[in-house]
Enzyme design. Structure first.
Site, PDB file in Angstrom:
ATOM      1  N   HIS A   1       0.831  -1.213   0.000  1.00 42.56           N
ATOM      2  CA  HIS A   1       0.000   0.000   0.000  1.00 42.56           C
ATOM      3  C   HIS A   1       0.863   1.259   0.000  1.00 42.56           C
ATOM      4  O   HIS A   1       0.594   2.203  -0.760  1.00 42.56           O
ATOM      5  CB  HIS A   1      -0.917  -0.002   1.227  1.00 42.56           C
ATOM      6  CG  HIS A   1      -1.728   1.246   1.379  1.00 42.56           C
ATOM      7  ND1 HIS A   1      -2.965   1.407   0.788  1.00 42.56           N
ATOM      8  CD2 HIS A   1      -1.483   2.404   2.051  1.00 42.56           C
ATOM      9  CE1 HIS A   1      -3.442   2.604   1.092  1.00 42.56           C
ATOM     10  NE2 HIS A   1      -2.566   3.221   1.860  1.00 42.56           N
ATOM     11  N   GLU A   2       1.894   1.270   0.844  1.00 38.66           N
ATOM     12  CA  GLU A   2       2.770   2.444   0.885  1.00 38.66           C
ATOM     13  C   GLU A   2       3.514   2.624  -0.433  1.00 38.66           C
ATOM     14  O   GLU A   2       3.760   3.749  -0.875  1.00 38.66           O
ATOM     15  CB  GLU A   2       3.753   2.337   2.053  1.00 38.66           C
ATOM     16  CG  GLU A   2       3.088   2.283   3.424  1.00 38.66           C
ATOM     17  CD  GLU A   2       2.075   3.389   3.660  1.00 38.66           C
ATOM     18  OE1 GLU A   2       2.271   4.498   3.116  1.00 38.66           O
ATOM     19  OE2 GLU A   2       1.081   3.150   4.373  1.00 38.66           O
TER      20      GLU A   2
ATOM     21  N   HIS B   1       1.506   4.516  -2.860  1.00 39.61           N
ATOM     22  CA  HIS B   1       1.664   5.971  -2.744  1.00 39.61           C
ATOM     23  C   HIS B   1       2.908   6.445  -3.485  1.00 39.61           C
ATOM     24  O   HIS B   1       2.908   7.546  -4.067  1.00 39.61           O
ATOM     25  CB  HIS B   1       1.756   6.376  -1.271  1.00 39.61           C
ATOM     26  CG  HIS B   1       0.458   6.292  -0.543  1.00 39.61           C
ATOM     27  ND1 HIS B   1      -0.700   6.867  -1.011  1.00 39.61           N
ATOM     28  CD2 HIS B   1       0.137   5.693   0.642  1.00 39.61           C
ATOM     29  CE1 HIS B   1      -1.684   6.642  -0.154  1.00 39.61           C
ATOM     30  NE2 HIS B   1      -1.205   5.928   0.859  1.00 39.61           N
TER      31      HIS B   1
END
Length: 230
Positions: free
Chosen positions: A95-96, A99
């Site tokens: 998920h990071e 980003h």
């Protein structure tokens, strides 16, 4: 402050969302992935695959403190993610990295969120105090009190905008994460389902935060409208 009851639904949803994300994360933090890749290794594999070589991966203390710092070009992974080979760790690390890809590709909602952030900090810290000052001023100088209330509303509107824009940013990062996990074969079979549950639970916290902010803004608007009728 008047209309305080408006924020109760959002606060209840926020507490429930927090309970859900912590419970789901802890459940899948106890399930090791079949490949045994740690969160740091997952992040490194994804960034290498996407050709991103200028972003560092660091350990940060705490639980669920994971984040991507676009200014420092650094993915920071928490105690329960960085060195863990769990399904939860893989999901959060991916998920990071989602980003990171948003940053690299100039994802518009991420840019808007970054632009609004400084005003958001100001509004979040000052708006409640400004609103209370405005309510107090209504009893001695109604016109001045109304002006102060309007200033508080405008400042807090930036906070609401930040939370609203955060929703597509977080949903998109999770979508990218699940796609990358699948493409790289980081998780196998039903393991992907566990990763999805972790990210969906995390998404609830952002929805709850947006609702709390929106209801608080509504409270402020009603106070202002009520003051205008005096």
């Amino acid at each position: 402050m008047p209309y305080w009851w408006l924020v109760i639904p959002g606060m209840l949803l926020s507490m429930w969302a927090s309970f859900q994300v912590q419970g789901t994360f802890r459940k899948y933090a106890q399930v090791s992935s079949s490949l045994g890749m740690t969160g740091a290794e997952v992040a490194e594999a994804i960034l290498n695959r996407m050709g991103v070589h200028n972003v560092r991966i660091e350990h940060v203390a705490g639980e669920l403190t994971d984040h991507y710092d676009p200014g420092a070009k650094t993915v920071r992974l928490s105690d329960s993610v960085y060195g863990s080979n769990s399904l939860a760790a893989a999901a959060v690390a991916a998920h990071e990295c989602g980003h990171v890809l948003q940053d690299v590709q100039g994802y518009k909602f991420m840019n808007v969120r970054a632009a609004v952030f400084p005003v958001t900090q100001l509004g979040s810290n000052l708006a409640p105090w400004i609103m209370m000052a405005g309510v107090g001023l209504l009893f001695v100088a109604q016109q001045l009190g109304s002006i102060v209330l309007l200033i508080g509303i405008v400042l807090f509107a930036a906070v609401v905008l930040f939370h609203v824009v955060t929703l597509p940013v977080e949903f998109d990062a999770s979508s990218r994460a699940l796609k990358l996990i699948d493409e790289l074969g980081i998780l196998q079979g039903d393991e992907n389902r566990g990763a999805r549950k972790v990210l969906n639970a995390a998404a609830l916290t952002y929805v709850a935060a947006a609702l709390v902010a929106a209801l608080q803004l509504l409270q402020y608007v009603l106070i202002f409208m009520n003051s205008s009728r005096r």
